[in-house]
Write an enzyme that holds these catalytic residues in place. Structure first.
Site, PDB file in Angstrom:
ATOM      1  N   HIS A 142       0.796  -1.391   0.029  1.00  0.00           N
ATOM      2  CA  HIS A 142       0.091   0.099   0.042  1.00  0.00           C
ATOM      3  C   HIS A 142       0.873   1.283  -0.073  1.00  0.00           C
ATOM      4  O   HIS A 142       2.090   1.238   0.330  1.00  0.00           O
ATOM      5  CB  HIS A 142      -0.814  -0.067   1.137  1.00  0.00           C
ATOM      6  CG  HIS A 142      -2.140  -0.800   1.199  1.00  0.00           C
ATOM      7  ND1 HIS A 142      -2.016  -2.075   1.506  1.00  0.00           N
ATOM      8  CD2 HIS A 142      -3.305  -0.592   0.766  1.00  0.00           C
ATOM      9  CE1 HIS A 142      -3.440  -2.601   1.289  1.00  0.00           C
ATOM     10  NE2 HIS A 142      -4.056  -1.948   0.656  1.00  0.00           N
ATOM     11  N   LYS A 146      -0.529   4.975   4.444  1.00  0.00           N
ATOM     12  CA  LYS A 146      -1.521   4.160   5.276  1.00  0.00           C
ATOM     13  C   LYS A 146      -0.966   4.004   6.642  1.00  0.00           C
ATOM     14  O   LYS A 146       0.076   3.901   6.823  1.00  0.00           O
ATOM     15  CB  LYS A 146      -1.394   2.764   4.371  1.00  0.00           C
ATOM     16  CG  LYS A 146      -2.587   1.747   5.134  1.00  0.00           C
ATOM     17  CD  LYS A 146      -2.961   0.716   4.018  1.00  0.00           C
ATOM     18  CE  LYS A 146      -3.863  -0.308   4.820  1.00  0.00           C
ATOM     19  NZ  LYS A 146      -5.262   0.240   5.087  1.00  0.00           N
TER      20      LYS A 146
HETATM   21  N1  LIG Z   1     -12.948  -1.070   3.161  1.00  0.00           N
HETATM   22  C1  LIG Z   1     -12.276  -0.395   1.998  1.00  0.00           C
HETATM   23  O1  LIG Z   1     -12.339  -0.810   0.771  1.00  0.00           O
HETATM   24  C2  LIG Z   1     -11.425   0.765   1.996  1.00  0.00           C
HETATM   25  C3  LIG Z   1     -10.719   1.091   0.902  1.00  0.00           C
HETATM   26  C4  LIG Z   1      -9.874   2.233   1.053  1.00  0.00           C
HETATM   27  C5  LIG Z   1      -9.613   2.835   2.423  1.00  0.00           C
HETATM   28  N2  LIG Z   1     -10.379   2.232   3.491  1.00  0.00           N
HETATM   29  C6  LIG Z   1      -9.834   2.840   4.718  1.00  0.00           C
HETATM   30  O2  LIG Z   1     -10.703   4.108   4.847  1.00  0.00           O
HETATM   31  C7  LIG Z   1     -10.174   4.939   5.848  1.00  0.00           C
HETATM   32  C8  LIG Z   1      -9.969   6.337   5.062  1.00  0.00           C
HETATM   33  O3  LIG Z   1      -9.162   6.276   4.260  1.00  0.00           O
HETATM   34  P1  LIG Z   1      -8.488   7.298   3.290  1.00  0.00           P
HETATM   35  O4  LIG Z   1      -7.685   7.097   2.271  1.00  0.00           O
HETATM   36  O5  LIG Z   1      -9.964   8.362   2.711  1.00  0.00           O
HETATM   37  O6  LIG Z   1      -7.721   8.574   4.696  1.00  0.00           O
HETATM   38  P2  LIG Z   1      -7.640   9.848   4.552  1.00  0.00           P
HETATM   39  O7  LIG Z   1      -6.708  10.010   5.740  1.00  0.00           O
HETATM   40  O8  LIG Z   1      -7.553  10.429   3.313  1.00  0.00           O
HETATM   41  O9  LIG Z   1      -9.338  10.421   5.032  1.00  0.00           O
HETATM   42  C9  LIG Z   1      -9.584  10.216   6.343  1.00  0.00           C
HETATM   43  C10 LIG Z   1     -10.725  11.443   6.576  1.00  0.00           C
HETATM   44  O10 LIG Z   1     -11.267  11.200   7.781  1.00  0.00           O
HETATM   45  C11 LIG Z   1     -11.395  12.527   8.707  1.00  0.00           C
HETATM   46  N3  LIG Z   1     -11.481  12.271   9.943  1.00  0.00           N
HETATM   47  C12 LIG Z   1     -10.546  11.855  10.780  1.00  0.00           C
HETATM   48  N4  LIG Z   1     -10.808  11.866  12.076  1.00  0.00           N
HETATM   49  C13 LIG Z   1     -12.130  12.021  12.093  1.00  0.00           C
HETATM   50  C14 LIG Z   1     -13.414  12.303  12.794  1.00  0.00           C
HETATM   51  N5  LIG Z   1     -13.192  12.114  14.135  1.00  0.00           N
HETATM   52  N6  LIG Z   1     -14.634  12.429  12.405  1.00  0.00           N
HETATM   53  C15 LIG Z   1     -14.757  12.757  11.268  1.00  0.00           C
HETATM   54  N7  LIG Z   1     -13.765  12.814  10.212  1.00  0.00           N
HETATM   55  C16 LIG Z   1     -12.577  12.524  10.460  1.00  0.00           C
HETATM   56  C17 LIG Z   1     -10.106  13.242   8.235  1.00  0.00           C
HETATM   57  O11 LIG Z   1      -9.936  14.617   8.381  1.00  0.00           O
HETATM   58  C18 LIG Z   1      -9.811  12.986   6.724  1.00  0.00           C
HETATM   59  O12 LIG Z   1     -10.661  13.947   5.765  1.00  0.00           O
HETATM   60  C19 LIG Z   1      -8.975   4.256   6.181  1.00  0.00           C
HETATM   61  O13 LIG Z   1      -8.956   3.689   7.263  1.00  0.00           O
HETATM   62  C20 LIG Z   1      -8.432   3.302   5.109  1.00  0.00           C
HETATM   63  O14 LIG Z   1      -7.658   2.274   5.513  1.00  0.00           O
HETATM   64  C21 LIG Z   1     -10.967   1.082   3.462  1.00  0.00           C
END
Ligand SMILES: NC(=O)c1ccc[n+]([C@@H]2O[C@H](COP(=O)([O-])OP(=O)(O)OC[C@H]3O[C@@H](n4cnc5c(N)ncnc54)[C@H](O)[C@@H]3O)[C@@H](O)[C@H]2O)c1
Length: 250
Positions: A142, A146
């Site tokens: 990744h 991450k």
């Molecule tokens: N299940 C899946 O298929 C899948 C796929 C991709 C990513 N993910 C997961 O999704 C999550 C997000 O990934 P990303 O790449 O968008 O990360 P990112 O860091 O780009 O985005 C996370 C967002 O959450 C916000 N955030 C943080 N704390 C918060 C809170 N207390 N309340 C509300 N918002 C809050 C941040 O400001 C940010 O905008 C990660 O855990 C990632 O591993 C899952």
């Protein structure tokens, strides 16, 4: 028209979900929630859950593990089904999601069709390979941003293999401190982090004089966003219960 609240709306995934929904006439976002509070699209963005009173048929969550507990309390209180996509959740968090009996929750550490089909293939075939002495190993790669390792997807794949052997295998994440042969009842899981790799998972079955490999490569985050929107459509109107991608793809 299905209306959604997007939790973590300003993150990488939140923005891709917004793109997918903009192009889908059957779905709309009524509000975003993100600690940044910045309005980036044509829906309002609240920095706190408690400020968001918009109606929605479901919530899609791509945020951070620490934000998931308050979200589940919020969704349960308002009786809004939730699609939890955030990874890196603790065993306690996963346990409380499983125990939830008041609202519909859809959780998958990987929302792509390909990975969920691979899980199905592994559940159907791992026993044959493990019983024949093949050693299962998983390598995941990744991007450098991450936070969690190994990926939630690598653990899902390991669990799929392990489930066919009555969960009798242990997981090995690091062999650097060991000076001993590989235990035949282990699944090695290795993590690579770097650059902008969206996500790659290799499940390797290494046998005597032959190796079988299953590889899934994510070329874009759109596959996860599309899966999350499909899950939200599936969940809309569903009663309390825990759902995952196997309910959608059969
Ligand atoms: N299940 C899946 O298929 C899948 C796929 C991709 C990513 N993910 C997961 O999704 C999550 C997000 O990934 P990303 O790449 O968008 O990360 P990112 O860091 O780009 O985005 C996370 C967002 O959450 C916000 N955030 C943080 N704390 C918060 C809170 N207390 N309340 C509300 N918002 C809050 C941040 O400001 C940010 O905008 C990660 O855990 C990632 O591993 C899952």
């Amino acid at each position: 028209m299905i209306s959604l609240i997007l939790h973590g709306s300003n993150g990488h995934m939140g923005q891709v979900v917004s793109d997918i929904i903009e192009a889908d006439p059957d779905v709309e976002i009524t509000a975003g929630i993100d600690v940044t509070g910045e309005k980036k699209r044509d829906y309002p963005v609240y920095s706190s859950l408690t400020d968001c009173t918009e109606e929605a048929d479901a919530i899609i969550d791509f945020s951070t593990a620490a934000a998931v507990d308050p979200l589940i309390a919020y969704g349960t209180e308002r009786n809004i089904p939730m699609v939890i996509c955030t990874t890196g959740l603790s065993e306690t968090q996963i346990g409380s999601i499983r125990a939830s009996e008041k609202v519909a929750i859809f959780r998958s550490a990987n929302m792509s069709l390909g990975i969920n089909l691979l899980i199905k293939i592994l559940k159907e075939n791992s026993k044959t390979l493990c019983d024949a002495g093949f050693d299962p190993e998983i390598i995941e790669m990744h991007h450098s941003r991450k936070l969690d390792a190994p990926s939630g997807t690598a653990l899902m794949l390991a669990d799929a293999v392990n489930s066919t052997e009555n969960d009798s295998y242990t997981y090995t994440f690091d062999r650097s401190q060991r000076r001993e042969k590989r235990d035949p009842k282990e699944i090695g899981i290795s993590s690579v982090r770097g650059g902008t790799i969206v996500g790659e998972h290799d499940v390797i079955f290494a046998g005597q004089d032959e190796v079988l490999e299953f590889r899934h490569t994510a070329y874009s985050r759109a596959i996860f966003a599309k899966g999350a929107v499909a899950a939200a459509k599936f969940l809309s109107g569903k009663g309390p219960g825990l759902y995952d991608m196997s309910d959608v793809i059969g």
